[in-house]
Write a protein that holds these residues in place. Structure first.
Motif, PDB file in Angstrom:
ATOM      1  N   VAL A 175     -13.235  30.270  -1.075  1.00  0.00           N
ATOM      2  CA  VAL A 175     -12.021  31.122  -1.260  1.00  0.00           C
ATOM      3  C   VAL A 175     -11.878  32.163  -0.319  1.00  0.00           C
ATOM      4  O   VAL A 175     -12.783  32.915   0.079  1.00  0.00           O
ATOM      5  CB  VAL A 175     -12.352  31.883  -2.602  1.00  0.00           C
ATOM      6  CG1 VAL A 175     -11.243  32.871  -2.937  1.00  0.00           C
ATOM      7  CG2 VAL A 175     -12.789  30.989  -3.946  1.00  0.00           C
ATOM      8  N   ASP A 176     -10.790  31.869   0.342  1.00  0.00           N
ATOM      9  CA  ASP A 176     -10.214  32.852   1.336  1.00  0.00           C
ATOM     10  C   ASP A 176     -11.325  32.770   2.459  1.00  0.00           C
ATOM     11  O   ASP A 176     -11.604  33.886   3.162  1.00  0.00           O
ATOM     12  CB  ASP A 176      -9.923  34.312   0.772  1.00  0.00           C
ATOM     13  CG  ASP A 176      -8.750  33.980  -0.135  1.00  0.00           C
ATOM     14  OD1 ASP A 176      -7.853  33.239   0.068  1.00  0.00           O
ATOM     15  OD2 ASP A 176      -8.557  35.286  -0.788  1.00  0.00           O
ATOM     16  N   GLU A 186     -10.025  33.870 -11.014  1.00  0.00           N
ATOM     17  CA  GLU A 186      -8.595  33.953 -11.254  1.00  0.00           C
ATOM     18  C   GLU A 186      -7.945  32.910 -10.171  1.00  0.00           C
ATOM     19  O   GLU A 186      -8.210  33.202  -9.070  1.00  0.00           O
ATOM     20  CB  GLU A 186      -8.228  35.222 -11.249  1.00  0.00           C
ATOM     21  CG  GLU A 186      -6.582  35.241 -11.083  1.00  0.00           C
ATOM     22  CD  GLU A 186      -6.152  34.862 -12.311  1.00  0.00           C
ATOM     23  OE1 GLU A 186      -5.097  34.074 -12.797  1.00  0.00           O
ATOM     24  OE2 GLU A 186      -6.658  34.963 -13.572  1.00  0.00           O
ATOM     25  N   HIS A 187      -6.995  32.211 -10.442  1.00  0.00           N
ATOM     26  CA  HIS A 187      -6.528  31.094  -9.842  1.00  0.00           C
ATOM     27  C   HIS A 187      -5.185  30.980  -9.974  1.00  0.00           C
ATOM     28  O   HIS A 187      -4.328  29.913  -9.272  1.00  0.00           O
ATOM     29  CB  HIS A 187      -7.113  29.651  -9.754  1.00  0.00           C
ATOM     30  CG  HIS A 187      -7.274  28.924 -11.125  1.00  0.00           C
ATOM     31  ND1 HIS A 187      -6.199  28.170 -11.679  1.00  0.00           N
ATOM     32  CD2 HIS A 187      -8.113  29.256 -12.150  1.00  0.00           C
ATOM     33  CE1 HIS A 187      -6.474  27.797 -12.776  1.00  0.00           C
ATOM     34  NE2 HIS A 187      -7.695  28.537 -13.117  1.00  0.00           N
ATOM     35  N   SER A 226      -2.616  30.852  -6.715  1.00  0.00           N
ATOM     36  CA  SER A 226      -3.372  30.569  -5.535  1.00  0.00           C
ATOM     37  C   SER A 226      -2.874  29.130  -5.106  1.00  0.00           C
ATOM     38  O   SER A 226      -2.448  28.366  -5.826  1.00  0.00           O
ATOM     39  CB  SER A 226      -4.759  30.451  -5.805  1.00  0.00           C
ATOM     40  OG  SER A 226      -5.384  31.749  -5.946  1.00  0.00           O
ATOM     41  N   MET A 285      -9.674  27.078  -1.855  1.00  0.00           N
ATOM     42  CA  MET A 285      -8.634  27.976  -2.189  1.00  0.00           C
ATOM     43  C   MET A 285      -8.076  29.176  -1.649  1.00  0.00           C
ATOM     44  O   MET A 285      -8.965  29.821  -1.078  1.00  0.00           O
ATOM     45  CB  MET A 285      -9.138  28.421  -3.787  1.00  0.00           C
ATOM     46  CG  MET A 285      -7.852  29.344  -4.406  1.00  0.00           C
ATOM     47  SD  MET A 285      -8.812  29.662  -6.451  1.00  0.00           S
ATOM     48  CE  MET A 285      -9.662  31.036  -5.982  1.00  0.00           C
ATOM     49  N   THR A 332      -6.123  32.707  -2.056  1.00  0.00           N
ATOM     50  CA  THR A 332      -5.337  33.430  -2.850  1.00  0.00           C
ATOM     51  C   THR A 332      -4.113  34.161  -2.312  1.00  0.00           C
ATOM     52  O   THR A 332      -4.000  34.392  -1.317  1.00  0.00           O
ATOM     53  CB  THR A 332      -6.336  34.614  -3.346  1.00  0.00           C
ATOM     54  OG1 THR A 332      -6.625  35.476  -2.347  1.00  0.00           O
ATOM     55  CG2 THR A 332      -7.747  33.875  -3.947  1.00  0.00           C
ATOM     56  N   ARG A 338      -1.890  36.996  -1.005  1.00  0.00           N
ATOM     57  CA  ARG A 338      -2.187  38.400  -0.461  1.00  0.00           C
ATOM     58  C   ARG A 338      -1.085  39.065   0.079  1.00  0.00           C
ATOM     59  O   ARG A 338      -0.351  38.384   0.497  1.00  0.00           O
ATOM     60  CB  ARG A 338      -3.426  38.100   0.661  1.00  0.00           C
ATOM     61  CG  ARG A 338      -4.737  37.691   0.458  1.00  0.00           C
ATOM     62  CD  ARG A 338      -5.328  36.740   1.350  1.00  0.00           C
ATOM     63  NE  ARG A 338      -5.030  35.496   1.262  1.00  0.00           N
ATOM     64  CZ  ARG A 338      -4.422  34.650   2.120  1.00  0.00           C
ATOM     65  NH1 ARG A 338      -4.267  35.242   3.384  1.00  0.00           N
ATOM     66  NH2 ARG A 338      -4.115  33.335   1.777  1.00  0.00           N
ATOM     67  N   THR A 355       0.090  32.890   0.511  1.00  0.00           N
ATOM     68  CA  THR A 355      -1.438  32.138   0.405  1.00  0.00           C
ATOM     69  C   THR A 355      -1.624  31.491   1.817  1.00  0.00           C
ATOM     70  O   THR A 355      -2.489  30.624   1.591  1.00  0.00           O
ATOM     71  CB  THR A 355      -1.195  31.099  -0.521  1.00  0.00           C
ATOM     72  OG1 THR A 355      -0.047  30.383  -0.515  1.00  0.00           O
ATOM     73  CG2 THR A 355      -0.969  31.865  -1.940  1.00  0.00           C
TER      74      THR A 355
END
Length: 307
Positions: free
Chosen positions: A103-104, A127-128, A131, A150, A152, A154, A170
């Motif tokens: 994730v990120d 939480e997706h 994303s 993934m 997210t 931003r 994203t």
């Protein structure tokens, strides 16, 4: 006339009525055996696939053993293994499977019992919504596991000449953000941070023509001014981020210069494209120019200089 021999009486247990009764009992017993053999009807849902069977097992664990369905301590099983089998019982089994989730840019390994990518994220309370995923949310996770990346949403800022904008992205790279916002750059331009870098929440991306070297430092900084706690001031103003950008001013860099004030102390271009050393020198010049009256320049953080 001779009399015929008298036939002996037939035993009661051989009578037709008795034989008919025995036949009924035999049939009833046979029926009971057949019913007992059939057992209870059980519905099995294994990794999302449903099936029905009849079982003479007494517990959930025995049903799974008869059906040759393995389960372990990390698997999901409902109801519990020791639960007695009742009429029309439904047994749900979801086998554990590994998932490597990035994730990120941050990677972690998990074990889940969800059978889909979206279900795994829900199970992990990640939480997706909104994303960008490397696999469809409805995609199945094989028992052998899989890797998912993934990104997210931003909020990042872009400063390109007179153009200033804030966008939600994203994208995995600064290059992707510039493509998304249709900001052009080319040979002879300087992009900060680097095009391949990951734009985290709050990142300010600056696109500007590559200018000359930093302006000359013709004014020496007094020792007592240089000894002030400039790192503490920067930490308060911008969390120590040379590329910080506050669109409400707008203010830039470690010490949150406005453009007019930056230019007044000999700064060239945009404050936050320069090194921390250059920004600190210009901040020290500003301190000298106002005669040490920091309250007008850094009203909320200036006192940190003396900490």
């Amino acid at each position: 006339m001779a009399r015929g021999r008298r036939r002996a009486p037939r035993p009661l247990w051989k009578s037709g009525r008795a034989m008919a009764g025995y036949g009924f009992v035999t049939a009833a017993l046979a029926g009971s055996i057949i019913v007992a053999t059939l057992g209870e009807e059980v519905a099995l849902v294994v990794d999302g696939k449903a099936m029905a069977l009849r079982s003479t097992a007494g517990t959930v664990a025995e049903v799974l053993e008869q059906a040759e369905i393995p389960f372990g301590e990390h698997d999901y099983l409902y109801p519990a293994a020791h639960t007695p089998i009742g009429e029309a019982t439904t047994i749900v089994v979801r086998h554990a499977r590994p998932i490597t989730l990035t994730v990120d840019g941050r990677t972690a390994r998990h074990v889940v019992t969800a059978t889909s990518v979206g279900g795994a994220l829900d199970e992990l309370a990640i939480e997706h919504g909104g994303s960008r995923l490397s696999a469809p949310r409805t995609g199945a996770i094989p028992l052998g596991g899989m890797a998912v990346t993934m990104f997210t949403p931003r909020e990042v800022h872009v400063v390109a000449g007179e153009r200033r904008l804030t966008t939600t992205t994203t994208s995995a790279t600064v290059r992707g953000v510039l493509r998304q916002t249709r900001v052009r750059y080319g040979r002879g331009y300087r992009v900060t941070p680097a095009l391949r870098s990951f734009p985290r929440e709050g990142t300010t991306i600056t696109v500007a023509p590559a200018g000359p070297a930093a302006p000359p430092r013709t004014i020496p900084i007094q020792a007592d001014v240089a000894r002030l706690n400039w790192a503490a001031l920067a930490a308060c103003e911008s969390r120590g981020n040379p590329h910080a950008y506050n669109p409400s001013g707008p203010y830039y860099g470690l010490y949150q210069f406005s453009l007019p004030m930056w230019q007044a102390v000999g700064g060239a271009g945009m404050p936050h494209v320069w090194s921390a050393e250059e920004q600190t020198y210009r901040a020290q010049l500003l301190y000298l120019r106002v005669g040490g009256r920091w309250q007008g320049q850094w009203p909320h953080c200036g006192a940190r200089l003396f900490g």
